[in-house]
Enzyme design. Sequence first.
Site, PDB file in Angstrom:
ATOM      1  N   SER A  92       4.007 -12.677  -0.402  1.00  0.00           N
ATOM      2  CA  SER A  92       4.385 -11.273  -0.557  1.00  0.00           C
ATOM      3  C   SER A  92       4.415 -10.849  -2.009  1.00  0.00           C
ATOM      4  CB  SER A  92       5.763 -11.021   0.061  1.00  0.00           C
ATOM      5  OG  SER A  92       6.124  -9.672  -0.165  1.00  0.00           O
ATOM      6  N   LYS A 143       7.492 -14.555   7.014  1.00  0.00           N
ATOM      7  CA  LYS A 143       6.793 -13.451   6.329  1.00  0.00           C
ATOM      8  C   LYS A 143       6.733 -12.217   7.235  1.00  0.00           C
ATOM      9  CE  LYS A 143       4.307 -11.149   3.289  1.00  0.00           C
ATOM     10  NZ  LYS A 143       3.552 -10.125   3.890  1.00  0.00           N
ATOM     11  N   HIS A 203       9.995 -10.592   7.050  1.00  0.00           N
ATOM     12  CA  HIS A 203      10.050  -9.907   5.752  1.00  0.00           C
ATOM     13  C   HIS A 203       9.413  -8.526   5.884  1.00  0.00           C
ATOM     14  CE1 HIS A 203       7.902  -8.555   2.153  1.00  0.00           C
ATOM     15  NE2 HIS A 203       8.878  -9.081   1.432  1.00  0.00           N
ATOM     16  N   ASN A 204       8.247  -8.481   6.513  1.00  0.00           N
ATOM     17  CA  ASN A 204       7.551  -7.204   6.643  1.00  0.00           C
ATOM     18  C   ASN A 204       8.301  -6.242   7.562  1.00  0.00           C
ATOM     19  OD1 ASN A 204       5.637  -8.486   5.059  1.00  0.00           O
ATOM     20  ND2 ASN A 204       3.931  -7.519   6.109  1.00  0.00           N
ATOM     21  N   GLU A 243      10.904  -4.854   5.560  1.00  0.00           N
ATOM     22  CA  GLU A 243      10.232  -3.925   4.627  1.00  0.00           C
ATOM     23  C   GLU A 243      10.026  -2.554   5.289  1.00  0.00           C
ATOM     24  OE1 GLU A 243       6.596  -5.562   2.702  1.00  0.00           O
ATOM     25  OE2 GLU A 243       5.529  -3.847   3.567  1.00  0.00           O
TER      26      GLU A 243
HETATM   27  C1  6PG Z   1       3.787  -7.790   1.021  1.00  0.00           C
HETATM   28  C2  6PG Z   1       3.389  -6.657   1.921  1.00  0.00           C
HETATM   29  C3  6PG Z   1       1.959  -6.810   2.308  1.00  0.00           C
HETATM   30  C4  6PG Z   1       1.352  -5.548   2.859  1.00  0.00           C
HETATM   31  C5  6PG Z   1       2.005  -5.038   4.072  1.00  0.00           C
HETATM   32  C6  6PG Z   1       1.714  -3.593   4.296  1.00  0.00           C
HETATM   33  O1  6PG Z   1       4.737  -8.458   1.395  1.00  0.00           O
HETATM   34  O2  6PG Z   1       3.167  -7.970  -0.022  1.00  0.00           O
HETATM   35  O3  6PG Z   1       4.188  -6.673   3.055  1.00  0.00           O
HETATM   36  O4  6PG Z   1       1.881  -7.902   3.151  1.00  0.00           O
HETATM   37  O5  6PG Z   1       1.368  -4.582   1.859  1.00  0.00           O
HETATM   38  O6  6PG Z   1       1.524  -5.786   5.131  1.00  0.00           O
HETATM   39  O7  6PG Z   1       1.841  -3.369   5.616  1.00  0.00           O
HETATM   40  P1  6PG Z   1       1.465  -2.048   6.345  1.00  0.00           P
HETATM   41  O8  6PG Z   1       0.068  -1.667   5.928  1.00  0.00           O
HETATM   42  O9  6PG Z   1       1.585  -2.392   7.769  1.00  0.00           O
HETATM   43  O10 6PG Z   1       2.467  -1.035   5.869  1.00  0.00           O
END
Ligand code: 6PG
Length: 482
Positions: free
Chosen positions: A131, A185, A188-189, A192
């Site tokens: 990430s 991960k 994590h997303n 996010e």
């Molecule tokens: C990270 C982000 C990366 C990505 C996301 C965006 O941890 O660096 O999460 O993995 O930017 O997957 O996800 P979306 O396009 O679904 O918003």
Amino acid sequence: MAQAQANIGVIGMAVMGSNLARNLASREGNTVAIYNRSAEKTRAVVSEFPEAGFVASESIEDFAASLTKPRTAIIMVKAGAGTDAVIEQLTEVFEPGDIIVDGGNALFTDTIRREKAVRETGINFVGAGISGGEEGALKGPSIMPGGSAEAWETLGPILKSIAAIAEGEPCVTHVGTDGAGHFVKMIHNGIEYADMQLIAEAYDLIRRGTGKSPAEIADIFTEWNKGELESYLIEITAEVLRQVDAKTGQPLVDVIVDQAGAKGTGAWTVQTALDLGIPVSGIAEAVFARSLSSKPAQRAAASDLPGPSSEWTVDDADAFVEDVRQALYASKIIAYSQGFDEIVAGAEQYDWDIKKGDIAKIWRGGCIIRAQFLNRITEAYDENPGLVALVTAPYFTDAVSQAQDAWRRVVVAAAQAGIPSPAFSSSLSYYDGLRADRLPAALVQGQRDFFGAHTYRRVDAEGTFHTLWSGDRTEIEAVDTH
Ligand code: 6PG
């Protein structure tokens, strides 16, 4: 045949792959082999970054021959079929003991499947969540590797050398076996998504409640970033809101189409949570909010539906902004609490020994959800590794109880104003559900028993019961369910 000289290789020279390769090359002791399906791209990367001293190959055989043993290669290609194709190529040229790392955003169940298949060849397969976006890949990401302990022995020092550093510690740990790294991960997303949606709701409420401009709200976020909300997402939100569109002179946020995209990891988090039976309502609302935003036909058809009949006004703008700040903090705690619940449930289901405190630690730097308060999560799990819900740890209980009056006022205001606040309000409902002495689930059980004899348990006796509901027959019978 190329001579073995690189200690690590990267496959896939799109921006994440080339940045990660450059990061690796910049660390003492590393020589980096690179390979891309189109050789043209490989050549372009070599000539653009001569300082990296890449050992470039134009065939997978040469790439393997350029690596010292045990060979270690990180695949940085778009998750999906492309990953399977590269793995297949690599298993043909690698030998037992070598290590294949998938650094893409793979679905953890794919990683479990791939690990099992590759292990049969004697080669190690490690799914590693990475990430931090493009900049993180180049300067130091947060890395969440799964796979075997044997692979971690070789890989650990290399990954530690390129990871972000938070409070003196590299943001990488061996999360658990097979798909554990990609699972974490994924969570994590999911977090996010929730964090971003909560911030977006806070912005919307402040803007519509106080009439402040995006630039003024940017200043508020900058201020918030000095306190308990300090995080990368709050920081970049201020920058996004401050941005002026060069073409129109308007705030950029006002000329961006209000339909949020998604590549799927948030949805996976929710789908997995449904399978595990874990209520990640804040994350789910964040995913659904993006879906709703991206339904222009439905939104256009519904745009004349009536809103509240009485006007909503904010009397004291400063007090309202402070309420929103507190509501954001409380809701954020719920989102993390739910995310960690899913980690606990996943670890149990898939037999992973995941150290929750260590996960919070490696999220303190490099990754998108990096935030000051992750230290509090680590402390909470250090104090009580068997913590049943993060929100019940003393620090978070205090934080939520201090914020809850403001939180309730904000959710009421949003409902009165007709401003959607799905993540704020579902987080509050979750909190009230969790702390309730009695839930109407008892009634649901009665309904289930009525129409389907699904049985229920009693508060005053052991066993399983069914009521004979029809006619006068209201007696109760104990049911042997074994
Ligand atoms: C990270 C982000 C990366 C990505 C996301 C965006 O941890 O660096 O999460 O993995 O930017 O997957 O996800 P979306 O396009 O679904 O918003």
